[in-house]
Structures are given as structure tokens and as C-alpha cells.
Write an enzyme that holds these catalytic residues in place. Sequence first.
Site, PDB file in Angstrom:
ATOM      1  N   LYS A  79       0.859  -1.193   0.000  1.00 32.98           N
ATOM      2  CA  LYS A  79       0.000   0.000   0.000  1.00 32.98           C
ATOM      3  C   LYS A  79       0.895   1.242   0.000  1.00 32.98           C
ATOM      4  CE  LYS A  79      -3.979   1.851   2.606  1.00 32.98           C
ATOM      5  NZ  LYS A  79      -4.930   1.567   3.692  1.00 32.98           N
ATOM      6  N   SER A 154      -9.772   1.573   2.500  1.00 33.79           N
ATOM      7  CA  SER A 154      -8.861   2.343   1.692  1.00 33.79           C
ATOM      8  C   SER A 154      -7.791   1.503   0.978  1.00 33.79           C
ATOM      9  CB  SER A 154      -8.172   3.404   2.555  1.00 33.79           C
ATOM     10  OG  SER A 154      -7.394   2.814   3.553  1.00 33.79           O
ATOM     11  N   SER A 178     -10.075  -0.816   6.661  1.00 34.00           N
ATOM     12  CA  SER A 178      -9.461  -0.641   5.338  1.00 34.00           C
ATOM     13  C   SER A 178      -8.793  -1.872   4.739  1.00 34.00           C
ATOM     14  CB  SER A 178      -8.435   0.480   5.389  1.00 34.00           C
ATOM     15  OG  SER A 178      -9.101   1.695   5.204  1.00 34.00           O
TER      16      SER A 178
HETATM   17  N1  GLN Z   1     -13.469   3.610   5.831  1.00 34.18           N
HETATM   18  C1  GLN Z   1     -12.865   3.984   7.072  1.00 34.18           C
HETATM   19  C2  GLN Z   1     -12.540   5.451   7.088  1.00 34.18           C
HETATM   20  O1  GLN Z   1     -12.768   6.083   6.117  1.00 34.18           O
HETATM   21  C3  GLN Z   1     -11.666   3.134   7.347  1.00 34.18           C
HETATM   22  C4  GLN Z   1     -10.396   3.668   6.866  1.00 34.18           C
HETATM   23  C5  GLN Z   1      -9.206   2.845   7.272  1.00 34.18           C
HETATM   24  O2  GLN Z   1      -9.324   1.788   7.895  1.00 34.18           O
HETATM   25  N2  GLN Z   1      -8.028   3.370   6.960  1.00 34.18           N
HETATM   26  O3  GLN Z   1     -12.076   5.974   8.039  1.00 34.18           O
END
Ligand code: GLN
Length: 477
Positions: A79, A154, A178
Site C-alpha cells: 500500500k 482504503s 481498510s
Molecule cells: N473507511 C474507514 C474510514 O474512512 C476506514 C479507513 C481505514 O481503515 N483506513 O475511516
Amino acid sequence: MRIDISTLTISEARKKLDAKEFSSVDLAKVYLDEIKKKNGEINAYLEIYDDVLEQAKEADESIAKGEIFPMTGIPISLKDNILISGRTVTSASKILEGYIAPYDATVIEKLKSQKTVFLGRTNMDEFAMGGSTENSAYGVTKNPTDLSRVSGGSSGGSVASVSMNGALASLGSDTGGSIREPSSFCGVVGLKPTYGGVSRYGLMAMGSSLDVIGPITKTVSDSEILFNAIRGQDKMDSTTYSESTYPKIKNSKNKNLTVGVPYHILEKGLSIEAKKVFDESIEKLKNLGFEVRDIKLPNIEYSLAVYYIIVPAEVSSNLARFDGIKYGLHAEDGKDLLDDYLKTRRQGFGREVRRRILIGTYVLSAGYHDAYYNKALALRQKISYDFTKALSEVDLIVTPTTPGTAFKIGEKANDPLSLYLEDVFTVPANIVGIPAISLPSGFVTEDGKDLPLGIQFMAPHNREDWLFEVGKKFLGE
Ligand code: GLN
């Protein structure tokens, strides 16, 4: 020889590499070809490294010398928020365009010492804020099973790279889901380890009290292999713990693990088809010999509200460092220092990142600190207490990973609240710090396509071994 990467796993690749059935260079070449074929459309990778074959050659030399570790010669993707020295890393943000990492993240150091092959860096929501990769400054990552849909986020690029057979595995980060949400959308295995189980040193910070790096793989056995390669205490991250100092709680009955289902949270929000897939999974668990019990998590309904106060608060503080002077983008000169900051941040950050900085600054401001931030912290404790209590009655807690299947690109792009609701099942594990895994559990047919869906297991702190145990049984590994 022909290498069939559509079914290949880390464990099989390990055997074949060691038996010299193929080399790491052969393997890397097959992945590079596949990426070339598919990435234009899917946009899983933001960059393919130009020295992949050299890395693979070094791995082959190690194998020839008998210096073999579980991840030697295994090609993986990363990532774009994990630092790897001398290479570009941007968190999919314009503010870090062209930024070169000055050092290796601890997880990278560990994998380098095993001569793992890094294929490239993958797309994500900007600074990991989002659940669809639509917040990336570099375009959305499409879902390999249906190109009109999101891959989730994400870590959408990481997950898509594995699901499209463009990497044997990937590393993502999980602050509120994410790793797990995109894994559910793309039909792969995603593990969010215990908070502090894997070092965050060299991971770009989002919500520091929740962030954790974890593996994305095709099987549970592979998840275990990659997790073991990156886990462990690290003097560069004081929140990490050592295996020996962290007590493991005992299996409640010393026989088959007991699984708790918080049925009360499944009453709303879950699509009918998703509920059907979940019910079938529960039947499957019973048939596998697991005792399944109804449990209550009285304060869990506040999880999203708590998460969406704590995360923006931490985000607003963590992202203060991007001022246009120390890192990356510097917009045109302002009339004074403050104007300089404002111009750079307005140009460099996308809408969601700015939204969270605004909310975070607000909930931490003198007049509202008690009303929002402190209240969220108090509720975080209550939620943790509920989980501790439930996990003294059962060994594992199971829920769907997401309320439904991957949604269409653009469907939720202008409605942040409906996107936040996607995290309803995943954020509690981050709030509490416990490990959780998403496994492919079935399909729902929509528009003539079979879309994957995941099931999530949560375990007590430092009990990833139970997640692997139930996961292997569930997937028949
Ligand atoms: N969808 C969640 C957010 O927008 C999780 C993001 C994450 O785990 N980095 O915060």
C-alpha cells in the site's frame, strides 16, 4: 514451465521455489506480465518498481545458498502509505507527489531480511480515509470481479492486486476496516492484527491509536505466514508488545472454540441477500462443530459515532506536519507563512481529507473538547468493556464484514455519511484493539454478476491463532 498464478498460494510457491521447479525470477516475470495486462483497466498499482527482476535474482541467490525464509522470493505489493527507503511513497495524495521515503518501515526491514520481492505500490484512498479508493488523487481502483464497481478501500489497490492475480499477497493498513472491507468486496482474506501486534514505524499515520498494518492474501495459511513475518515488538514503536509479555487469554472450554453472534446488530442495515449468505455461514460453522451463541454488545451502536470523532481528531493532528515546507508539495509562495500553509494545504489535500481535518480541529477545540472528544473516549472504554465481557463468555465474535456487496463507482461519492455506514461492522475491532479477519463467505448475484461477500471473525487481543484456526476450518484449508 507454466505457472498457474490463478490458484497459486504462498505456501505452494514456497515448495516449488525450494524444489527449483521455478525460480523467483520466473515467478516475478509471470506477475509482471499479468500486471501489464490488467493494471491499465483496474488501476490497482500506482507504480511498478523497475528493479523487480533484480530483487528476484537476489532472492534466487539466497535460495541457492540455502538461506530460505517463508517469504524468500515471494512477490508482493505494498500500500502506498508504507515507507520503503529510496522509493516514491505518496499515500495517494497530491501533497506528497514525488516524495521519496528516507527510511524503511519496520515491516519492510523484516521482509527485506527474508528477501521478499516488492512488485510495486498500490492505490488507496488519500491518507487511508475512505472505503472505495474514490478519494485517491490518482483515480479509482476498479473491482476485478465487476469493473463498474469499487474495489473498496482504503486498501483497495492492495486487495485488487491480489484478487486480479497481480501479486501473491499484499500489505495494507486498517484503521477502521481498510483491509477487511475491500477484502470482502473482492473475495480475498484480509487480517487486521491486534493493535500493537505489528510495528507502525514507517506507516504514514492516520489515526495513531487505531492504525495497524496487516496482510491481504488468498488463503488463511498465507495470511498466517505473512503475519508471522511482520509481527513483533519494535523499539521504534512503543505501542508494540512482545509475545512473551502479553498474556493470551485461555480458550473458555478447552475444546472447540465457541462463537458469539451479536444478532441484535444484524437487525438493520444488512441487505436481505447479505443476511442469507451470513445465515448460511453460521450453519456451516455449526456443521463444523462450533458452538454458536447469541451475545449482546450493548454499546456497539455508538461505535461509528465514536470512530468518526476519534479518527478526525487524530487525523487533524497527524496531518498538521504537511505544511508545504518539510514535505512534498509547496504551492506558490503566500504573502506570509500562514498564507503559505493555507495555499499548499488547499491545493494538496482532497475533499475528504480536508473534511476530516475540519471536523477534527472542531472536536478538539477548547469549547467542544468535553462535548465531543472526551465523550467519545469515555464511550470507547465502554465499548471495550462490552467486548472484554463478551469475549470472556465466547472465544470469537462473528459478524458480516460489510452490510452488502461492492457498490457502483460514484454511487456514494457525494454522500460521505452513507460511505461511513459501510464501516459499521469493522470499526469496533479497531476501537477495542482486537484482531479481526475477513474471509470470503459467498456470493450475491447482482446485474448477472456473482459478487463476493465476506464474514468477519474477531478474537481477544493477541489471539490471531484462533482466527487462523477458525479461518482454515471455514475455508476448508
Ligand atoms: N473507511 C474507514 C474510514 O474512512 C476506514 C479507513 C481505514 O481503515 N483506513 O475511516
